[in-house]
Write an enzyme that holds these catalytic residues in place. Structure first.
Site, PDB file in Angstrom:
ATOM      1  N   THR A 210     -13.968 -15.007 -19.034  1.00 25.72           N
ATOM      2  CA  THR A 210     -12.981 -15.554 -19.838  1.00 25.72           C
ATOM      3  C   THR A 210     -11.778 -14.623 -19.639  1.00 25.72           C
ATOM      4  O   THR A 210     -10.872 -15.220 -19.016  1.00 25.72           O
ATOM      5  CB  THR A 210     -13.419 -15.542 -21.269  1.00 25.72           C
ATOM      6  OG1 THR A 210     -13.974 -14.061 -21.675  1.00 25.72           O
ATOM      7  CG2 THR A 210     -14.748 -16.225 -21.650  1.00 25.72           C
ATOM      8  N   LYS A 236     -19.816 -10.344 -17.020  1.00 21.46           N
ATOM      9  CA  LYS A 236     -18.488 -10.681 -17.646  1.00 21.46           C
ATOM     10  C   LYS A 236     -18.132  -9.848 -18.748  1.00 21.46           C
ATOM     11  O   LYS A 236     -18.995  -9.348 -19.744  1.00 21.46           O
ATOM     12  CB  LYS A 236     -18.393 -12.161 -17.531  1.00 21.46           C
ATOM     13  CG  LYS A 236     -19.110 -12.519 -19.209  1.00 21.46           C
ATOM     14  CD  LYS A 236     -18.367 -13.409 -20.076  1.00 21.46           C
ATOM     15  CE  LYS A 236     -16.937 -12.759 -20.345  1.00 21.46           C
ATOM     16  NZ  LYS A 236     -16.482 -13.283 -21.735  1.00 21.46           N
ATOM     17  N   THR A 247     -16.656 -11.543 -24.874  1.00 19.02           N
ATOM     18  CA  THR A 247     -18.071 -11.272 -24.937  1.00 19.02           C
ATOM     19  C   THR A 247     -18.630 -10.842 -23.503  1.00 19.02           C
ATOM     20  O   THR A 247     -18.353 -11.172 -22.551  1.00 19.02           O
ATOM     21  CB  THR A 247     -18.824 -12.526 -25.247  1.00 19.02           C
ATOM     22  OG1 THR A 247     -18.067 -13.257 -26.317  1.00 19.02           O
ATOM     23  CG2 THR A 247     -20.319 -12.313 -25.804  1.00 19.02           C
ATOM     24  N   GLU A 334      -9.677  -4.508 -21.800  1.00 24.01           N
ATOM     25  CA  GLU A 334      -8.441  -5.131 -22.055  1.00 24.01           C
ATOM     26  C   GLU A 334      -7.348  -4.030 -22.125  1.00 24.01           C
ATOM     27  O   GLU A 334      -7.251  -3.118 -22.949  1.00 24.01           O
ATOM     28  CB  GLU A 334      -8.612  -5.942 -23.315  1.00 24.01           C
ATOM     29  CG  GLU A 334      -9.286  -7.282 -23.035  1.00 24.01           C
ATOM     30  CD  GLU A 334      -9.369  -7.875 -24.386  1.00 24.01           C
ATOM     31  OE1 GLU A 334      -9.874  -9.294 -24.248  1.00 24.01           O
ATOM     32  OE2 GLU A 334      -9.291  -7.475 -25.400  1.00 24.01           O
ATOM     33  N   SER A 462      -2.275 -18.320 -29.643  1.00 27.14           N
ATOM     34  CA  SER A 462      -1.054 -18.681 -30.334  1.00 27.14           C
ATOM     35  C   SER A 462      -0.563 -19.859 -29.822  1.00 27.14           C
ATOM     36  O   SER A 462      -1.213 -20.639 -28.809  1.00 27.14           O
ATOM     37  CB  SER A 462      -0.065 -17.609 -30.315  1.00 27.14           C
ATOM     38  OG  SER A 462       0.264 -17.282 -28.995  1.00 27.14           O
TER      39      SER A 462
END
EC number: 2.3.1.35
Lengths: 462, 462
Positions: A210, A236, A247, A334, A462
């Site tokens: 993702t 992942k 996740t 991240e 967004s």
């Protein structure tokens, strides 16, 4: 002619003027371009897709051993993403055993609840099994619709793959609270079964991504009584950090011969030492799933006794693969720019050691200090203090790598701030804390907390 | 003359040329200026000092009632900061009672340990008391030196203020692990005692600031049996967020007549409902200190029985002052742009309600969604799930303000994403979660997590 000449002269003059103005105008254009670039929102979508994490393994996706009895396929179903594979199928030969570890969240997603219910069922030894995973939609907090979507996918996959419905394990990863368009997945099942290939594990790793910036894989081959046993896994995610688009999912395959019960015991124990020891931001996913499948196709003898030498050899190899995958998840945390190992020793108990290690690894102040390359050991003291574990200020020892930083309740005499600052400039750091109280030990892995983390999570959706 | 004329002509030509080039050159200068501004590091020190938080109370520092029996002074001692007051003294008239609440960190700072030891001592009713606080250095994790520094300051303050050493309470806030230059503090004690003024509470609030962007104060006057009782308090910090430069310190004064034991009981209870219900990033300071002093100089009768109407009136007023100060700390949370209230109801127990509220308030994913004005309620579901509290997906109700967002395990039929997005654009938000299980309730307050938080904490101390 005269006019022409005059015109020419004019032109020349104009040219000359232009020649003088041109560099200025060019300069203006350049400055305008640079200004536009400098003032563009930092969060503008990268047309090239996310930049690969600076902590990604240098060699890219590794060459993994082929596991006899497992075939992979990945196709585009358009669940949410367009123009990339987003559904993967792994089928397991009859006789395979499957063990699992799942998120402990009280708001677990529908496919997690379904997997948990199935993992302990006694399978027909003549039946195969299938794992089906989609990216882009987590099928979490989707009410009754969620469970129905899982049922629909399991029924269709069972039919397409020729396995019992109770042996179809599914995972979904992506956005929470939106109904899973399961018909898009069932529509590509024939394509998936047709595309199956024992060597397609890399495509499977791509299909489950993702917000990941690289596909994650690890594997190994060990010898048990002179015969090779192979392990290959994919993962992942970016740790426990995101319920939304990051996740953590892990699938590991082996050709070892091992029954479900010992396989599950081994997996639970090793999960605690690997995936449960990583954290990106302390947020726990609703969908974390780890499945370990053993096809039993290796020539090596069966592993029956977990205390046997064969079990130990296999377990060590499996541990290595799981830890490698867990580290890759942290390396793709991240916004991560630093990979951090936290070693805690000397705690009153292993549980206390884990508390201290997690308090350090999850502290926003420690993580921002790491991002800022600041040897701010006072924040490590703070994290020890808030952890809830037994601690005595005057018995505490803090190290950066091998460098003694603080001891006996204060900064060490031998410590020089410049040396600490130089250490913090590394990409990979080890923070060591000894509590001086007992034998409890724990090691966890994390990454730093950067502006990029905020950008990814404030501006996403967004 | 001819030459002159020629020159003039040349000049004129040059002027003309210049006239054409000038606007271009001006444009270049302007662009260069804008580019320099746009590419300047975002973290460049603000020459004007930190910008005041956008969430600061509109009216500035409030007019606070003067508490009979308390005098304040603040001076520049140069502990770390230059050119600003950094030490404050508050002296309390004989007969004053003092209650305290302190950080539960296992690595508490030396002045905290000293305060804790003194708070329960029975004071000589004829003796006064003093509170001395410095900013810039936390005197935490400073080994034996830390305790000696506290002793030196207490002894000198006792002498200068004419109070017993056992009645001197000190706090230090600022950087951890550096020896406190206590001689700089003892050197200004005569200046402090000379400067004492009953109306100087604002100066005291200024002196204890570190990374705070505004001075924090709150007060009230209530009537007890027709006589006024006054409360005035000051605070510093940004919650439990920083051991380094943003420790939370609170000092509250009242002229109520109330013995130490009931004062302490009241304070402990109210701390749990106010300061222990705020969080900026979940990091707990080594130095958090809250002192409440009652001078007994009010004309109102003494408060002896905590169940009396007078006690209830006073406690409600004190609660209001404490909550106001606690909210101001959140409003000055590092990098905060949104003030967030989290209301949890229907939990199986109050402890479970607190767990859920804190999990939401501390979740980096919820906090970045708030910063990004994203009504990402899936992250609220995630936080409920990870909290460890009893929860049932299908009984969960989520609201933004009064707006029903999700219920019965899924998004509410009446919910429109646009309405949620509009709500998130507010400066002040309420996230409501009902667990549908029992009577447990909890409300906590927090702020969002922005790039500015990372900047402050990654780049500080460089």
């Amino acid at each position: 002619m005269a006019k022409d000449k005059k015109n020419k002269k004019k032109d020349k003059k104009a040219d000359k003027k232009k020649a003088k103005l041109k560099p200025l105008k060019q300069q203006i254009k350049r400055l305008e371009r640079e200004l536009a670039a400098a003032t563009a929102p930092a969060t503008a979508p990268q047309p090239e897709g996310p930049v690969i994490s600076p902590l990604a393994p240098a060699g890219g996706f590794p060459a993994l051993p082929v596991i006899d009895g497992v075939r992979f396929a990945a196709v585009q179903a358009g669940v949410r993403y367009k123009g990339r594979v987003d559904v993967m199928l792994a089928t397991l030969a009859p006789g395979s055993t499957v063990a699992g570890a799942f998120t402990r969240s009280a708001t677990r997603a529908a496919p997690v609840l379904d997997c948990e219910a199935k993992i302990g069922l006694k399978p027909d030894p003549k039946a195969g099994a299938a794992i089906l995973v989609n990216a882009g939609n987590a099928n979490a907090f989707t009410g009754d619709h969620g469970a129905k979507a899982v049922q629909a996918i399991c029924a269709a996959t069972a039919k397409a793959a020729g396995v019992p419905e109770a042996r179809v394990f599914t995972s979904s990863t992506g956005v929470i609270g939106e109904p899973l368009p399961h018909d898009r997945i069932t529509a590509v099942l024939d394509d998936l079964t047709a595309a199956q290939d024992a060597g397609a594990i890399y495509q499977a790793a791509r299909a489950i991504m993702t917000t990941d910036t690289f596909a994650k894989g690890a594997g190994t081959v060990v010898e048990i009584e002179g015969k090779p046993v192979r392990i290959a896994g994919i993962a992942k995610g970016s740790g426990m950090i995101a319920p939304d688009m990051a996740t953590m999912l892990v699938y590991i395959f082996t050709d070892a011969k091992i029954a479900q019960a010992p396989l599950q015991r081994m997996l639970s124990r090793l999960t605690d030492e690997t995936f449960n020891c990583i954290t990106v931001d302390g947020d726990t996913s609703t969908s974390d799933t780890l499945l370990l499948a053993a096809t039993g196709r290796a020539d090596a003898p069966a592993i029956d006794d977990l205390r046997s030498k064969a079990a130990k050899t296999f377990q060590d190899a499996l541990h290595g693969v799981m830890l490698d995958l867990a580290h890759q998840v942290v390396r793709d945390g991240e916004g991560a720019t630093k990979f951090v190992q936290v070693d805690v020793t000397g705690a009153a108990s292993p549980a206390d050691a884990r508390k201290v290690a997690m308090a350090i690894a999850n502290s926003p102040l420690v993580k921002t200090a790491v991002a800022g390359e600041d040897p701010n050991w006072g924040r490590i003291v703070m994290a020890v203090g808030k952890s809830g574990a037994k601690a005595d200020r005057d018995l505490l020892t803090i190290r950066l790598g091998d460098m003694l930083v603080a001891e006996k309740g204060w900064v060490a005499e031998t410590y020089a701030e410049e040396a600490g600052a130089a250490y913090m400039r590394r990409d990979e750091l080890t923070i060591g804390v000894d509590l001086g109280l007992g034998e409890g030990e724990s090691t966890v892995w994390t990454c730093d907390l950067t502006n990029r983390y905020i950008e990814i999570n404030a501006d996403y959706r967004s």
